[in-house]
Structures are given as structure tokens and as C-alpha cells.
Scaffold this active site. Structure first.
Site: not given
Lengths: 363, 364
Positions: A34, A56, A147, A188, A190, A230, A301, A363
Site C-alpha cells: 500500500d 507502479r 489499515k 498500526e 508504529e 500491526k 505485515s 524485561y
């Protein structure tokens, strides 16, 4: 806060949940194809190809014409808007090519990042305007999932409380709208790997970000069983002087998710960020072999981590198409193994020795 | 929000995690024997026994010496402050009696509810003052875990956003302080079953409350692997005209927990609330048979649901001690089985036929 005003019927919930499970069914992950026009410009420039609509289209065709070997590796493909309405050389719509082999079609619906004034270079993501109508149309045009990417970064001052809360909120609004139209939202948030921070810092920030994301999901009445996450893997910053093993990355990643992602979420499909193809696969494999109990499917992904070799092999030349497609298939098959913890290859692993995961209490 | 200032060393984390795992070891749950003096008064009044210190001691003594294999079903006992410093008939301090059986000792540390002004009779819970020092002392005196109870209720306007956020916050402060002192905090956000609301409503409220609790725990940097949760099961209100099966209760409960409780939490120990002994066991059993993935232990932390028969058998008379102990030990074993989904009440349908009751069309 005390009365429920149900937003989804039982049938709608069932459809969303089934779709989510199909995308991440055993051995499968997502091809993130995408890239926006701007992102494609960067990719094509690296291989000396002009950024035209036709190029593309040709490039995506290389990926989508992979043979049946990818059917057991790819559960979903994320499209950019332009690509959703393009066809193969033979006039077959890309959406049809993908759906006909039992792979689900997804669509990137956000409209990119915008600054958050008063912060130190932080952003939120836009795209909510008219999103409901757009989702309705995308559903008619063959999309089963969507997404939306939010971006946070680590620095001495970041991420700020505002960045965390606003991005969590906008992800929850997007999710809520998607679900109304039978579209599974991939969430997502990120956390970029830019910086010299260590593994612990990334883990800490990832935990705070994900806790905020799932609180927002609850506040917005999002049906978790009909979503996918994600996230970034938990890794040190790019300029961090310390090197960490895949097992350390895996432990930090799985610990962070265990502390924040409710078991009701069916699957976690990692983004690859700036990782190389091999690095991403080795990390995904280590994550799936991590000895901590994991109640969600953990898969991929990947964008660059599935396409980099294919792109380099193609270089815009028709005669390289088949080879390019082979490179993509190879990465898909490697990640099919990695998302089951069965990948024994890898540049730095000659022998499949004992992997040392160490104590989870660090951790 | 961006830099961590670690509050626990890896060794401290390991200790907390190990304690939590021991309490909810397979087949085990918690005996909640932490009734305050006032609450014990109510229990003893039901069997017409005077509420004095000796009677309270005597009853706890009976429970703690019930059977040599009590530790097969009981992983932890929650004490009230007074009881922690009392002794058995044989002159041994109660914490030692419990620890010598390999059972973990816990202590109730909250100081009861306090009104939330401007709400419809909602409450928060007090007890944070000097809590750190109290925890340090309790740790020296043999405790390895603590318990703090918050209370929420369902009505037309309740629980209010303030009640949810204030109780979540106070639970997180308590949890954070406990961990600094080597005590595993049991986090108890009880939603009362009073009312005529149905199962769906309780599920919805439970999900909102637990989402707030775990956000607060994250904000307060609590180490989840070193905590336990003590929630209500998801049930209809007491005056709800509709009856729900154990399988429906179980599905609603597990669904709510899967949506809110991170997998890092080692165990969930249900409170029994107003349920009868049998009801509490049957529901726990059904919960452990739900065909959804459950990444935490699902067990019991029962007060009345472990002690009701024992109290009734005892009647305050020494001659009835063995009968009372047998009654308690029997419930302990049953709940141990229920925590593994292996409880077969005599006369009830077997697992195969109850399994079909889960595949209802209703999506929770």
C-alpha cells in the site's frame, strides 16, 4: 458508561471475527503493498525507475502474478487506493486476481501524518473526514479489511502524552468507523526505530503506547475480536551501539505485548520498519519460538521486507519480471515458516543450535 | 512518559512472579479468611455465636488445621490483621501454621470504603496512608501477598466515570506500594450483583471497569506478572427475572476477561459475592471449560463459598469441630477440581452434554 448501546449485531461481529481469523490463519501473513505515490517514488528511485502510474501498475503486477505457492503464505494484501482500481496486462482487475485465490483485499485509508503543534516534531494522522462513506464504497469494491498508520518516535522528550493520547484516539475512531461497514481495522501505532535508544527504552515506550491504544479501543466500544494489531517489534534504535540477539528482541517484544494486548485480539502482524528482509524473518521466527505464552497469532505485515529483493531484481525491465516474482515468492515462503517458528535458515545461523532466551524477569 | 525509572530489580520481579505462580498453582485457589471484625460479627450472628476474639480465633484455627492435604487445593490464605497475630490451639502463630503447610500467607490491607461526594452513593476505598510501612512490617511478619477491595455498583446512573477512574487509580497506587515491599497485590474491583440488570449489562460494565483498572496499572508502572486479579464473575443482578445457565455465565465472564486482562497477569481468582457454595463451584467449573483460549489461571478466592457449611456445622461448639473441618475441606477439594474444569457434581450431566450448551448462537 453504564448502559450499552450496541453498535454491532451478532452477524456483524461474526463476519468481522471470521475475516480477521482468515487473514492470519496458520502460516499466513500480510503483504503490505500500500505504498502511497510518494513512498513509491522513493522505492522506484532506488532502482532507477520513473514514478509513473504505469510503472507502479507493472510493479504491483509482478507481486500479484506470483503463482499458487503464495496461497498458503499470504492471507491478505493491503492496497493503496490507486491500485485498487488497476488491472493486469490481461485486463483482470487486481482485486479480482487476489480474491480469486482466496486472499483477502485490504485498503490503506489514512491520509498521512500531520503535525501536532506545540510538540517536538510529533504527528497525528488524518483521514477521518468522510471515512464512513469511503469504507462503504471500499467494501463494495472488494475490500474486507483496512489499515491506518500512526507514527510515534522516541527521543529525549518523545513520545509526549499528547502524541500518545491523540494517536490512540484517532486509531480508535478509525476502527469504530471501519467496523460499522464490515471492514476489519488493522491498527498500526508504529514507534519508529530512529534514534540511539536501547532495547529497554523501546520496550517501555511500546508498552505505554499500546496500553493507551487499548484503553482508547475500550472507550470507543471497538469489538476487539474483529481487529488486528500491526505494531513495531521491540528493537533498539538504529544508532544504538549495543547489539541484541534475535532472542532478546523476541523476549522484549513478547513481554511488551503480553502486558498490553488483550487476548481477545486474534492476531498481531508485525511491521518490518527499516529491517532487512532476512532480519525481519529471523526476528519473526524468534518471536514465535519465545517460551512465553502467546494468546494471539504472531505473524507479518511486511512491505519492504517482502519486496526489497523483488524490486532490485526488476529494475523496471520486463525481462526481469519472472525473476523478480520468484524473489517475492521466496520471501513469502520464508515468512510462512518464520510465523510458525520453523525457519532454520538465516545469514548468521549456520546450525540450528540451542537458542538462548534468558530470564523473562529482566524485561 | 518516555523514560523508564525502574522501580523493581529483576530479582524483585522474580520474587513477585514466583509468589503469584505458587498461589495459583494448578488445582489451587485462595481461602479468603480476612473478614473484618464487623463482618465476622454478621457471620457468627447467623449461627448465634458471640463475636469475641476467642471465637474468631477458634473458627480460623478450625479452618487452618482442617486437613493434612489442605495445600493440594489451597495455594494462599488471606488474613485479617487481628488473625495474623493470633495462635493455634497448639500455641503456634497462624502465619506459621499456614506456611508450614506450604501455603502462602496474605493480608487484607485496605481500610474499608469511603463515600465519593457528588455521586449516587458510590464509594472509593481508603488505606493508602502509611501503607508502605505497613507492608514492610507485614512482609517481616510472614506475608507474601496482600488484598485490597474496591466496590462498584450497577444502577441507572452507576458506575459513574468518577467511580471507575477513582477506584482504578487507588487500586494501582496500592499495587505499586505492595510490590515495592515484596508483596504480590491482589487487585479486587468488585462489581456488586445487587440490582435487576441482566447478564449483558454486567458484562459491559465489567469490561469498562477492567479496562480502566489495567490502564491505571500501566500508568502506575505496576509489574503485571507479579499481581493477581480478584474480579466478580459476570452474572445477572440478584433481582433479574431472567435465569442464566452456568455456561452463559462462564462465556460472558471469559469473554469480558479476554477483552481486558493482559496475558501477563498469571492468575484470576474470582470472588464468590453472594453465590452459594455450590453455585460458586459450578460456575468456576464452567468457566474452566469455556472453549476460548484462556491465558491466565482461572481459580477461586472464596470466603463464604468455602466457609458457609463449615460455619453451619460448627455452631460454635468444640464437639462439632471435625464435622466443620470436613465440610470446609470438602468445599476446598471441590473448588480445586473446579479450577481445572474437572468438577462433576453428582447427579449432574456429564461434560459431553454440557459442552453443547456453549455453542449458543449468541455472540458476546
Amino acid at each position: 458508561m453504564t448502559h450499552q448501546f450496541p453498535s454491532l449485531s451478532e452477524a456483524q461481529k461474526r463476519e468481522l471475527h471470521d475475516t480477521a481469523l482468515r487473514i492470519v490463519s496458520k502460516g499466513k501473513g500480510i503483504l503490505a503493498a500500500d505504498e502511497s505515490v510518494g513512498s513509491m517514488a522513493k522505492r522506484l528511485a532506488q532502482v532507477g525507475v520513473e514514478n509513473t502510474e504505469e510503472n507502479r501498475r507493472q510493479y504491483r503486477q509482478i507481486l500479484f502474478s506470483a503463482d499458487d505457492r503464495i496461497n498458503c503464505c499470504i492471507g491478505g494484501v493491503i492496497f493503496f487506493h490507486e491500485t485498487l482500481y488497476q488491472h493486469s496486462d490481461n485486463g483482470v482487475p487486481f482485486v479480482k486476481m487476489i480474491r480469486d485465490r482466496g486472499i483477502l483485499v485490504g485498503i490503506k485509508v489514512d491520509k498521512g501524518v500531520v503535525p501536532l503543534p506545540g510538540t517536538h516534531g510529533e504527528t497525528t494522522t488524518q483521514g477521518l473526514d468522510g471515512l464512513s462513506e469511503r469504507c462503504m464504497q471500499y467494501k463494495k469494491d472488494g475490500a474486507a479489511f483496512a489499515k491506518w498508520r500512526c507514527v510515534l518516535k522516541i527521543s529525549d522528550t518523545n513520545p509526549s502524552n499528547l502524541a500518545i493520547s491523540d494517536n490512540a484516539n484517532v486509531l480508535a475512531r478509525y476502527s469504530s468507523i471501519c467496523q460499522q461497514h464490515g471492514i476489519v481495522p488493522i491498527i498500526e501505532p508504529e514507534v519508529l526505530s530512529d534514534g540511539d535508544h536501547d532495547l529497554k527504552r523501546c520496550q517501555y515506550v511500546t508498552e505505554k503506547v499500546l496500553a493507551a491504544v487499548y484503553k482508547a479501543m475500550s472507550d470507543h466500544h471497538v469489538y476487539l475480536e474483529g481487529t488486528l494489531l500491526k505494531p513495531n517489534m521491540v528493537t533498539p534504535g538504529h544508532s544504538c551501539p549495543t547489539k541484541y540477539s534475535p532472542e532478546e528482541v523476541a523476549m522484549a517484544t513478547v513481554s511488551a505485548l503480553r502486558r498490553t494486548v488483550p487476548p481477545a485480539v486474534p492476531g498481531v502482524a508485525f511491521l518490518s520498519g527499516g529491517q532487512s528482509e532476512e532480519e525481519a524473518s529471523v526476528h519473526l521466527n524468534a518471536i514465535n519460538n519465545c517460551p512465553l505464552a502467546k494468546p494471539w497469532i504472531m505473524t507479518f505485515s511486511f512491505g519492504r521486507a517482502l519486496q526489497a529483493s523483488a524490486l532490485r531484481a526488476w529494475r523496471g525491465h520486463k525481462e526481469n519480471e519472472k525473476t523478480a516474482t520468484e524473489h517475492f515468492i521466496k520471501r513469502a515462503e520464508v515468512n510462512n515458516l518464520a510465523c510458525q517458528g520453523k525457519y532454520t535458515g538465516g545469514d548468521n545461523y549456520g546450525e540450528s543450535g540451542q537458542r538462548v532466551y534468558g530470564s523473562c524477569h529482566a524485561y | 512518559m518516555t523514560h523508564q525509572f525502574p522501580s523493581l530489580s529483576p530479582e524483585q520481579k522474580k520474587e513477585l512472579s514466583d509468589i503469584a505462580q505458587r498461589i495459583v498453582a494448578p488445582g489451587k485457589g485462595i481461602l479468603a479468611a480476612d473478614e473484618s471484625t464487623g463482618t465476622m460479627g454478621k457471620r457468627l450472628q447467623n449461627i448465634k455465636v458471640e463475636n469475641n476474639e476467642e471465637n474468631r480465633r477458634s473458627f480460623r484455627d478450625l479452618l487452618f488445621s482442617a486437613d493434612a492435604s489442605l495445600s493440594n487445593s489451597i495455594g494462599g490464605v488471606i488474613f485479617f490483621h487481628e488473625t495474623l497475630y493470633q495462635k493455634s490451639d497448639g500455641g503456634k502463630l497462624f502465619p506459621k501454621v499456614i506456611k508450614d503447610q506450604g501455603i502462602v500467607v496474605g493480608i487484607k490491607v485496605d481500610k474499608g470504603t469511603a463515600a465519593l461526594n457528588g455521586t449516587d452513593a458510590e464509594t472509593t476505598t481508603q488505606g493508602l496512608d502509611g501503607l508502605s510501612e505497613r507492608c514492610a512490617q507485614y512482609k517481616k511478619d510472614g506475608c507474601d501477598f496482600a488484598k485490597w477491595r474496591c466496590v462498584l455498583k450497577i444502577s441507572d446512573g452507576c458506575p459513574s466515570p468518577l467511580s471507575i477512574s477513582e477506584n482504578a487509580n487507588v487500586l494501582a497506587r496500592y499495587a505499586s506500594i505492595c510490590q515495592q515491599n515484596g508483596l504480590v497485590p491482589i487487585v479486587e474491583p468488585e462489581i456488586l450483583p445487587d440490582g435487576d440488570h441482566d447478564l449483558k449489562r454486567c458484562q459491559y460494565v465489567t469490561e469498562k471497569v477492567l479496562a480502566a483498572v489495567y490502564k491505571a496499572l500501566s500508568d502506575h508502572h505496576v509489574y503485571l506478572e507479579g499481581t493477581l486479579l480478584k474480579p466478580n464473575m459476570v452474572t445477572a443482578g440478584h433481582s433479574c427475572p431472567t435465569r442464566f445457565t452456568p455456561q452463559q455465565v462462564a462465556m460472558a465472564t471469559v469473554t469480558a476477561l479476554r477483552r481486558t486482562v493482559p496475558a501477563a497477569v498469571p492468575g484470576i481468582c474470582f470472588l464468590s459475592g453472594g453465590q452459594s457454595e455450590e453455585e460458586a463451584s459450578v460456575n468456576l467449573n464452567a468457566i474452566n471449560q469455556v472453549p476460548l483460549h484462556r491465558p491466565w489461571k482461572l481459580t477461586f478466592s472464596y470466603g463464604r463459598a468455602l466457609q458457609a457449611s463449615a460455619l453451619a456445622a460448627w455452631q460454635g461448639k468444640a464437639a462439632n469441630k471435625k464435622a466443620a473441618q470436613d465440610a470446609f475441606f470438602s468445599r476446598a477439594k471441590i473448588n480445586g477440581l473446579a479450577s481445572k474444569g474437572e468438577y462433576k457434581p453428582s447427579g449432574s450431566a456429564d461434560q459431553a452434554s454440557t459442552q453443547s450448551l456453549y455453542t449458543a448462537s449468541y455472540v458476546y
